[in-house]
Design a protein around this motif. Sequence first.
Motif, PDB file in Angstrom:
ATOM      1  N   LEU A 287     -24.865  43.349 -15.570  1.00  0.00           N
ATOM      2  CA  LEU A 287     -23.864  42.292 -15.679  1.00  0.00           C
ATOM      3  C   LEU A 287     -23.790  41.470 -14.401  1.00  0.00           C
ATOM      4  N   ALA A 288     -23.896  42.132 -13.264  1.00  0.00           N
ATOM      5  CA  ALA A 288     -23.882  41.415 -11.987  1.00  0.00           C
ATOM      6  C   ALA A 288     -25.084  40.481 -11.877  1.00  0.00           C
ATOM      7  N   ILE A 289     -26.245  40.945 -12.309  1.00  0.00           N
ATOM      8  CA  ILE A 289     -27.447  40.107 -12.280  1.00  0.00           C
ATOM      9  C   ILE A 289     -27.277  38.905 -13.203  1.00  0.00           C
ATOM     10  N   ALA A 290     -26.729  39.137 -14.400  1.00  0.00           N
ATOM     11  CA  ALA A 290     -26.510  38.043 -15.346  1.00  0.00           C
ATOM     12  C   ALA A 290     -25.537  37.013 -14.780  1.00  0.00           C
ATOM     13  N   ALA A 291     -24.459  37.486 -14.129  1.00  0.00           N
ATOM     14  CA  ALA A 291     -23.479  36.570 -13.552  1.00  0.00           C
ATOM     15  C   ALA A 291     -24.097  35.756 -12.418  1.00  0.00           C
ATOM     16  N   LEU A 292     -24.891  36.406 -11.585  1.00  0.00           N
ATOM     17  CA  LEU A 292     -25.543  35.694 -10.478  1.00  0.00           C
ATOM     18  C   LEU A 292     -26.529  34.658 -11.005  1.00  0.00           C
ATOM     19  N   ALA A 293     -27.162  34.954 -12.134  1.00  0.00           N
ATOM     20  CA  ALA A 293     -28.123  34.001 -12.705  1.00  0.00           C
ATOM     21  C   ALA A 293     -27.439  32.690 -13.063  1.00  0.00           C
ATOM     22  N   THR A 294     -26.199  32.762 -13.562  1.00  0.00           N
ATOM     23  CA  THR A 294     -25.497  31.531 -13.950  1.00  0.00           C
ATOM     24  C   THR A 294     -25.137  30.679 -12.740  1.00  0.00           C
ATOM     25  N   THR A 295     -25.156  31.259 -11.560  1.00  0.00           N
ATOM     26  CA  THR A 295     -24.836  30.495 -10.347  1.00  0.00           C
ATOM     27  C   THR A 295     -26.090  29.946  -9.674  1.00  0.00           C
ATOM     28  N   SER A 296     -27.260  30.146 -10.288  1.00  0.00           N
ATOM     29  CA  SER A 296     -28.531  29.817  -9.632  1.00  0.00           C
ATOM     30  C   SER A 296     -29.332  28.801 -10.443  1.00  0.00           C
ATOM     31  N   PRO A 297     -29.061  27.516 -10.271  1.00  0.00           N
ATOM     32  CA  PRO A 297     -29.843  26.508 -10.996  1.00  0.00           C
ATOM     33  C   PRO A 297     -31.288  26.438 -10.543  1.00  0.00           C
ATOM     34  N   GLN A 298     -31.577  27.018  -9.374  1.00  0.00           N
ATOM     35  CA  GLN A 298     -32.940  26.979  -8.849  1.00  0.00           C
ATOM     36  C   GLN A 298     -33.908  27.836  -9.654  1.00  0.00           C
TER      37      GLN A 298
END
Length: 374
Positions: free
Chosen positions: A165-176
Amino acid sequence: MTQITEQSARAVSGASAQAPAAARTAPAAKSRDAFFDNAKYLAIVLVAVAHAWEPLRSGSRAVSAVYIVVYTFHMPAFIIISGHFSRNFDFRPDRVRRLITGIAVPYIVFEVAYSLFHRWTTDDSDMPISLIDPWYLTWFLLALFIWRMTAPIWRLVRWPLPLALAIAALATTSPQIGNDLDLQRILQFLPFFVLGMVLKREHFLLVRRRAVRIIAVPVFALALVFAYWAVTRMNMAWFFHRDSAEELGVPWWTGVLMTFALFGCSLVLTACFFAWVPGRRLWVTALGAGTLCGYLLHGFVVQSAGTWGWYDPAWMHRPVGAVVVSVAAAVLVTLLCTPPFQRIFRFALEPEMAWAFKKDPAKQAPGERAAKSS
């Protein structure tokens, strides 16, 4: 008397010869769980129907609302089941071989096929064929390949689901992250795969109790009401899990909140879906083994329908049109899951490819192993 004895001996011999065969086939017949096959079939029907609804969404708020509800749980349900059956994956040679022939090869074949089909139907000769940028439905095969490769990691870590879940949440903050390998989808859907890995058979039995089935009805009704309200107030792209928060025009922290909110909603609706999946063998149970065939093939028809004007008649954008489209999509994907289509497309979905692999030492005859060792 001698003749009777000989006949008896032959009967005993025949029975003893058939016994191992029966012993071999019995476990194979019992190895498939009717509940999971039924769930896979029903989920793939919802996938096909939802894809068929896409051209109708702009003209119908009701269709859009049902579309949102279905998109909230149909792929999570499918991914949870995939994770559950990947929980024992390791890098044993036979399992790696099945991973390549059953997932990697179909991905390559259908990625090329879909790209060429798109070129043909749209006269877009510039459409690239790229194995790192999945087109249309093929993203799921690439995602499943990567998720399954990481299965040993999730068995090793102490808190696999919170980490996912933490990885999924961080992915949404990473447009790169961009579009390469469709990593946004892979990472944002990851928690459902990991959840499937950690769930045990008894967890699926819990949601199939009578009380849960009763509760599931008002829960789905409330979900439909909320979805109808949200159609004009919410960006539906959140349900596709393929964009970052910045790409959707909202602050980064919104992506974190939406990750947990959507995971919770998807989990509730998936549990309600599982609650109503039959656990006994039905006529559709056998189709559960062919869901990958139905998934990959129905996209060609859906793409053709949109390109060749099948939705152009005015009546198609009325309630009767939505009903006709839904029934047609369900019938189509059901046919595509049947054994005849599985046999026809086995060369692409389950190729043997014995020529591409070294012989497994564990399966070699003793004499052959001795000859190689000498």
